[in-house]
Design a protein around this motif. Structure first.
Motif, short mmCIF file in Angstrom:
data_model
loop_
_atom_site.label_atom_id
_atom_site.label_comp_id
_atom_site.label_asym_id
_atom_site.label_seq_id
_atom_site.Cartn_x
_atom_site.Cartn_y
_atom_site.Cartn_z
N UNK B 181 2.22 2.22 5.46
CA UNK B 181 1.89 2.88 6.62
C UNK B 181 0.79 3.93 6.18
N UNK B 182 0.06 4.24 7.07
CA UNK B 182 -0.94 5.41 7.01
C UNK B 182 -0.19 6.72 6.95
N UNK B 183 -0.32 7.83 6.48
CA UNK B 183 -1.42 8.00 5.09
C UNK B 183 -0.56 7.35 3.65
N UNK B 184 -1.50 6.52 3.31
CA UNK B 184 -1.18 5.74 2.29
C UNK B 184 -0.96 6.11 0.70
N UNK B 185 -1.91 7.18 0.61
CA UNK B 185 -2.07 7.75 -0.58
C UNK B 185 -0.80 7.95 -1.53
N UNK B 186 0.11 8.45 -0.85
CA UNK B 186 1.41 8.89 -1.79
C UNK B 186 2.12 7.36 -2.55
N UNK B 187 2.04 6.50 -1.74
CA UNK B 187 2.81 5.21 -1.85
C UNK B 187 1.87 4.63 -3.00
N UNK B 188 0.69 4.63 -2.67
CA UNK B 188 -0.34 3.85 -3.54
C UNK B 188 -0.44 4.66 -5.22
N UNK B 189 -0.27 5.98 -5.04
CA UNK B 189 -0.38 6.71 -6.06
C UNK B 189 1.32 6.34 -7.13
N UNK B 190 2.41 6.33 -6.25
CA UNK B 190 3.78 5.83 -6.98
C UNK B 190 3.65 4.49 -7.50
N UNK B 191 2.90 3.79 -6.77
CA UNK B 191 2.93 2.31 -7.19
C UNK B 191 2.08 2.12 -8.42
N UNK B 192 1.08 2.74 -8.34
CA UNK B 192 -0.01 2.75 -9.49
C UNK B 192 0.74 3.16 -10.91
N UNK B 193 1.56 4.09 -10.69
CA UNK B 193 2.19 4.63 -11.84
C UNK B 193 3.11 3.52 -12.56
N UNK B 194 3.57 2.49 -11.58
CA UNK B 194 4.28 1.15 -12.13
C UNK B 194 3.70 0.08 -12.49
N UNK B 195 2.24 0.21 -12.35
CA UNK B 195 1.54 -0.84 -12.67
C UNK B 195 0.47 -0.66 -13.60
N UNK B 196 -0.24 -1.80 -14.17
CA UNK B 196 -1.36 -1.74 -14.99
C UNK B 196 -2.84 -2.03 -14.37
N UNK B 197 -3.87 -1.22 -14.96
CA UNK B 197 -5.06 -1.60 -14.29
C UNK B 197 -5.61 -3.11 -14.94
N UNK B 198 -5.42 -4.05 -14.22
CA UNK B 198 -5.65 -5.40 -14.65
C UNK B 198 -6.95 -6.01 -14.04
N UNK B 199 -7.20 -5.65 -13.03
CA UNK B 199 -8.13 -6.05 -12.09
C UNK B 199 -9.71 -5.65 -12.40
N UNK B 200 -9.81 -4.60 -13.00
CA UNK B 200 -11.06 -4.05 -13.50
C UNK B 200 -11.97 -3.96 -12.11
N UNK B 201 -11.48 -3.27 -11.19
CA UNK B 201 -12.59 -3.14 -9.91
C UNK B 201 -13.72 -2.12 -10.36
#
Lengths: 248, 349
Positions: B181-201
Motif C-alpha cells: 500500500x502507498x506510501x510504500x517506502x517504509x515496508x520496502x525499507x524493512x524488506x530490503x533489510x531481510x534480502x540481498x542485492x541479487x538483481x543488480x538493477x
C-alpha cells in the motif's frame, strides 16, 4: 449588524459589507481567475474605506456552494478562520439562492444554475414569497442534466400554475432550443443578475442559522470522481470523511 | 544583560496529504505539532487524489489551528509571525493553508511569512541541531530528489535534481507492483533489510559528472523483471527484490552526494524529506561520511524520523530564518504549485 460577505464560487469575485439588510458597499472583480491573490486585498480595501477592523464585523457570510471546488474552499476557509479566531457568527448561503435573490419577480419560477459542462448544471429553482426572507427553494440544489432539470421545471410549473420562468446564472443561453420545448414563457437573467453578489449573500444571511466555524464546509453537491470510481469498483459504502483523517 | 525576546511562529502546512499546524520557538524548539494525515483516505485509490486531499484539508483546518495554540499553551498574543507553505505542492491543497494563514494574519494583525516547502524539509534539521554554514542537503521525498547547497539560513541553491521520477515516487510505484500500500517506502525499507542485492538493477547516471538523478529507468527495470518472472510462473523473492531496488537507489544517492560534499566542502550535511526516514539511506550516508578523509569531516544532521514527512514544525523553523531577515509576505500571497528553489549558476550553463 455588520455583515461581511463574499463569494469565490464562480469567476466573479464579490465582497460586500452590509448593515443588516442594507448593502453599504459591494466590490466585484468580474472574470477573476485568481481569487486567492485578490480576495484578502479586496476585503482589506472595503474595511479601510469604511474605517472598520475585522473585529468589528458581527457576522461573516460566504457562498457555500455549488461552484468551483477550489474557489469555494478559498472563501470558506477564509470565513472559517475569521469566525473561529474572532469568535463571531458565520453562515454559508447557497450560491444558487444568492443568484435567485437577484430576481425580484413574483409568481415566477427562478431557475438558478452554474454550467457544469456537457449539458450538466449545478442548479436549483426558487420562488419569491410575499415575505422578505429571500427566495424559497422549490427544486433542491443539485447536479442535473439539462433534460432532467427542464422536466422538473415543467412539472413544478404545471403543478403550481406558474407561467413564467427566469433562467439565471451561467450557460443557460446555449440551451435556448431545449428550454423552448418546455412551452413555458421564459427569459434569461441580465448580465448583472447572472453573477453572484456578495451583498445579496449578506442579506440572505439575516434569516440563516449561524454555523459552527469548525463544521462549515463547502457544499460541493458532488463526490469526487475518484470516490465515485472507487465505489463502483469495490461496492464499498461511502463513509464519513472523519473516518479517513486521523491525527498522528 | 539584555534579554532577547523569544520569537514564536505559528506555521501551517497543507501541500499534499497532511494538514499540519505547529508552534515553533526561536526556530529551534517545537512547542506543539499537530499532523492530521489522510493516508487512510488515499489508500482507497492507491495514491494521493488532489481533489480528495483538498476536501480533507478544509475539514480540519480550524480545529488543528486551535489545537496547535492550546498544546503549546499560548494564545494569539504570544505569536510573532504566521508562516505557511505556499509551494511547491498540489495547488488546491496548498490553497487551504495559504487561505487560512492569510485569514489568520488579517484577523490578528500578526505578520505573514510564505515558506518554500523544500526549504522547510531541509530546515527540519534545525529543530535537532544548529546548522553551520555553508551546508549541503540531500532532499529526498515522493515529489523531489535534490542536492541543495545552503549558503546561509535563507539562501539555498539546487546543485542537482532528478530528471524524471523522484526517489520516493519510484518506491511507491514499485510498491504498487509488489502489492504494498502507498506510501510504500517504509515496508520496502524493512524488506530490503531481510534480502540481498541479487538483481543488480541499473544505477542510472552514477558516473555522470553532474549531480542529477534519474529513477525512471530503475523503476522500469524492476517492473519488467517482475512481470517477466510472472509470465514464466517464476516466483521472485520479494525481500531480494526490495533489497536490490533499494541498493540501486541508495548507491546513486550516496555516490553523488559524497561527490558533491567533496566539491562544495560544506560544514554541515543535512538530509530532508520522507525518504530521509529510510534506514538504509541513513546508515549508508553516516558510513560514507565516516569514511571521508579527516580534513573533510563535517557535522551530519539527520532529522528526527517524525519530522522527515510533511509537518508544520519544519515550516516554522524555516520561517524563523526568514523572520530574522524581515522577509514577510503580504495579502496577495498565492499558492505556487511549481515553486522552485533557484538553481546554482553552474547548473544553468
Amino acid at each position: 449588524m455588520k455583515i461581511l460577505s463574499m463569494s469565490t464560487a464562480t469567476n466573479n469575485l464579490s465582497v460586500a459589507l452590509n448593515d443588516g439588510a442594507k448593502i453599504i458597499t459591494e466590490k466585484n472583480e468580474f472574470d477573476q481567475r485568481n481569487h486567492s491573490g485578490h480576495l484578502d486585498p479586496l476585503i482589506d480595501e472595503i474595511l479601510k474605506e469604511n474605517d472598520l477592523s475585522l473585529a468589528e464585523i458581527d457576522r461573516f457570510a460566504v457562498a457555500i456552494g455549488p461552484g468551483s471546488y477550489t474557489g469555494l474552499r478559498i472563501g470558506v476557509t477564509t470565513v472559517k478562520m475569521f469566525a473561529s479566531i474572532l469568535h463571531k457568527d458565520v453562515a454559508g448561503i447557497s450560491t444558487l439562492q444568492a443568484l435567485a435573490a437577484s430576481c425580484a419577480e413574483k409568481d415566477t419560477l427562478i431557475v438558478a444554475g452554474i454550467d457544469a459542462r456537457n449539458d450538466n448544471y449545478f442548479a436549483g429553482a426558487y420562488v419569491n414569497k410575499e415575505d422578505d426572507l429571500g427566495p424559497e427553494c422549490v427544486i433542491p440544489d443539485g447536479h442535473y442534466h439539462i433534460d432532467t432539470l427542464l422536466s422538473a421545471v415543467a412539472e413544478y410549473c404545471a403543478n403550481n400554475n406558474l407561467e413564467n420562468v427566469i433562467y439565471v446564472g451561467t450557460g443557460f443561453e446555449k440551451q435556448k432550443e431545449a428550454i423552448k420545448k418546455t412551452n413555458i414563457p421564459f427569459s434569461f437573467g441580465t448580465e448583472k443578475q447572472n453573477v453572484v453578489h456578495g451583498g445579496l449573500i449578506g442579506k440572505l444571511t439575516l434569516n440563516a442559522q449561524p454555523d459552527d466555524p469548525d463544521q462549515l464546509l463547502p457544499n460541493y453537491l458532488r463526490r469526487t470522481q475518484a470516490e465515485i470510481d472507487w465505489h463502483k469498483k469495490t461496492g464499498e459504502a461511502y463513509k464519513p470523511d472523519s473516518n479517513y483523517v486521523e491525527e498522528v | 544583560m539584555v534579554h532577547k525576546k523569544d520569537i514564536r511562529i505559528l506555521a501551517f502546512e497543507s501541500s499534499c496529504d497532511e494538514t499540519s499546524t505547529s508552534v515553533v520557538k526561536n526556530g529551534r524548539e517545537v512547542e506543539s505539532l499537530i499532523v492530521a494525515t489522510q493516508i487512510k483516505s488515499h489508500q482507497r485509490f492507491g495514491g494521493v487524489v488532489p481533489e480528495v486531499a483538498s476536501r480533507h484539508h478544509i475539514e480540519v483546518i480550524t480545529q488543528i489551528t486551535k489545537e496547535a495554540l492550546s498544546e503549546a499553551k499560548v494564545t494569539w498574543n504570544d505569536i510573532d509571525a504566521i508562516a505557511v507553505t505556499y509551494g511547491p505542492g498540489l495547488v488546491g491543497a496548498l490553497l487551504i493553508g495559504v487561505s487560512a494563514a492569510k485569514a489568520a494574519s488579517m484577523a490578528t494583525g500578526i505578520p505573514l511569512i510564505g515558506v518554500d516547502h523544500i526549504m522547510g524539509h531541509i530546515m527540519a534539521a534545525q529543530l535537532k541541531e544548529e546548522i553551520t554554514y555553508p551546508a549541503l542537503a540531500l532532499q529526498v521525498s515522493g515529489g523531489h530528489t535534490e542536492i541543495v547547497l545552503l549558503k546561509d539560513p535563507t539562501h539555498f541553491e539546487i546543485v542537482g535534481d532528478t530528471r524524471d521520477d523522484a526517489a520516493g515516487e519510484a518506491y511507491d510505484k514499485i510498491g504498487r507492483v509488489l502489492g504494498v500500500n502507498y506510501p510504500a517506502g517504509k515496508t520496502i525499507d524493512e524488506w530490503a533489510h531481510q534480502g540481498k542485492d541479487t538483481f543488480d538493477f541499473p544505477r542510472a547516471m552514477i558516473k555522470e559528472e553532474d549531480y542529477d538523478f534519474s529513477f525512471s529507468g530503475l523503476k522500469s527495470a524492476f517492473i519488467n523483471t517482475y512481470h517477466h518472472a510472472e509470465q514464466i510462473n517464476q516466483k521472485l523473492n520479494k525481500y531480494d527484490l526490495a533489497a536490490s531496488f533499494q541498493a540501486a537507489v541508495i548507491d546513486v544517492l550516496a555516490t553523488k552526494t559524497i561527490r558533491a560534499i567533496k566539491q562544495y566542502q560544506p560544514q554541515t550535511f543535512i538530509m530532508g524529506g520522507g525518504v530521509a526516514a529510510n534506514h538504509g539511506l541513513r546508515d549508508r550516508m553516516n558510513q560514507e561520511i565516516k569514511n571521508l578523509p579527516q580534513n573533510m569531516r563535517l557535522k551530519v544532521i539527520l532529522p528526527e524520523l517524525k519530522l522527515c514527512g510533511d509537518n508544520a514544525a519544519m515550516i516554522g523553523a524555516a520561517a524563523y530564518n526568514l523572520y530574522q531577515e524581515g522577509k514577510f509576505a503580504d495579502l496577495t500571497l498565492d499558492a505556487d504549485a511549481s515553486l522552485e528553489l533557484p538553481y546554482a549558476s553552474e547548473m544553468l550553463q
